[in-house]
Design a protein around this motif. Sequence first.
Motif, PDB file in Angstrom:
ATOM      1  N   ASP A 156     -18.677 -40.734  23.152  1.00 48.83           N
ATOM      2  CA  ASP A 156     -19.863 -39.950  22.804  1.00 48.83           C
ATOM      3  C   ASP A 156     -20.274 -38.975  23.891  1.00 48.83           C
ATOM      4  N   GLU A 157     -19.589 -38.979  25.036  1.00 50.19           N
ATOM      5  CA  GLU A 157     -20.021 -38.174  26.176  1.00 50.19           C
ATOM      6  C   GLU A 157     -19.138 -36.960  26.439  1.00 50.19           C
ATOM      7  N   TRP A 158     -18.219 -36.667  25.564  1.00 52.83           N
ATOM      8  CA  TRP A 158     -17.353 -35.515  25.784  1.00 52.83           C
ATOM      9  C   TRP A 158     -16.927 -34.945  24.440  1.00 52.83           C
ATOM     10  N   ALA A 159     -16.439 -33.737  24.480  1.00 54.23           N
ATOM     11  CA  ALA A 159     -15.916 -33.090  23.282  1.00 54.23           C
ATOM     12  C   ALA A 159     -14.698 -32.263  23.673  1.00 54.23           C
ATOM     13  N   GLN A 160     -13.700 -32.268  22.830  1.00 53.78           N
ATOM     14  CA  GLN A 160     -12.508 -31.464  23.077  1.00 53.78           C
ATOM     15  C   GLN A 160     -12.719 -30.084  22.489  1.00 53.78           C
ATOM     16  N   VAL A 161     -12.522 -29.068  23.301  1.00 49.59           N
ATOM     17  CA  VAL A 161     -12.674 -27.687  22.852  1.00 49.59           C
ATOM     18  C   VAL A 161     -11.336 -26.990  23.055  1.00 49.59           C
ATOM     19  N   ASP A 162     -10.702 -26.624  21.942  1.00 52.82           N
ATOM     20  CA  ASP A 162      -9.418 -25.943  21.990  1.00 52.82           C
ATOM     21  C   ASP A 162      -9.528 -24.461  21.655  1.00 52.82           C
ATOM     22  N   SER A 163     -10.639 -24.068  21.080  1.00 53.30           N
ATOM     23  CA  SER A 163     -10.818 -22.664  20.697  1.00 53.30           C
ATOM     24  C   SER A 163     -12.317 -22.369  20.626  1.00 53.30           C
ATOM     25  N   ALA A 164     -12.635 -21.091  20.495  1.00 49.43           N
ATOM     26  CA  ALA A 164     -14.044 -20.691  20.408  1.00 49.43           C
ATOM     27  C   ALA A 164     -14.731 -21.313  19.201  1.00 49.43           C
ATOM     28  N   GLU A 165     -13.976 -21.568  18.141  1.00 50.52           N
ATOM     29  CA  GLU A 165     -14.561 -22.170  16.944  1.00 50.52           C
ATOM     30  C   GLU A 165     -15.034 -23.600  17.191  1.00 50.52           C
ATOM     31  N   ASP A 166     -14.487 -24.271  18.205  1.00 48.27           N
ATOM     32  CA  ASP A 166     -14.877 -25.651  18.511  1.00 48.27           C
ATOM     33  C   ASP A 166     -16.197 -25.744  19.254  1.00 48.27           C
ATOM     34  N   ILE A 167     -16.620 -24.654  19.886  1.00 47.88           N
ATOM     35  CA  ILE A 167     -17.807 -24.708  20.745  1.00 47.88           C
ATOM     36  C   ILE A 167     -19.068 -25.095  19.989  1.00 47.88           C
ATOM     37  N   PRO A 168     -19.356 -24.532  18.807  1.00 46.69           N
ATOM     38  CA  PRO A 168     -20.595 -24.919  18.117  1.00 46.69           C
ATOM     39  C   PRO A 168     -20.681 -26.413  17.773  1.00 46.69           C
ATOM     40  N   VAL A 169     -19.570 -27.055  17.541  1.00 47.81           N
ATOM     41  CA  VAL A 169     -19.605 -28.480  17.192  1.00 47.81           C
ATOM     42  C   VAL A 169     -19.540 -29.380  18.410  1.00 47.81           C
TER      43      VAL A 169
END
Length: 49
Positions: free
Chosen positions: A32-45
């Motif tokens: 719950d403490e991290w998020a994987q961001v692979d592209s700009a589209e991932d940033i909002p989520v």
Amino acid sequence: MLAEGRVGDWYEFAMRQLAVEGGLEVLDATSDEWAQVDSAEDIPVATFK
């Protein structure tokens, strides 16, 4: 790790080992403490509560 035959380990294990050997502090994070961001589209989520 390769010399030890650990060819199936995730690259994060190698990064953690290098960080610890280099004197960096490594902190554990729960799912719950991290998020994987692979592209700009991932940033909002990738929001943190």
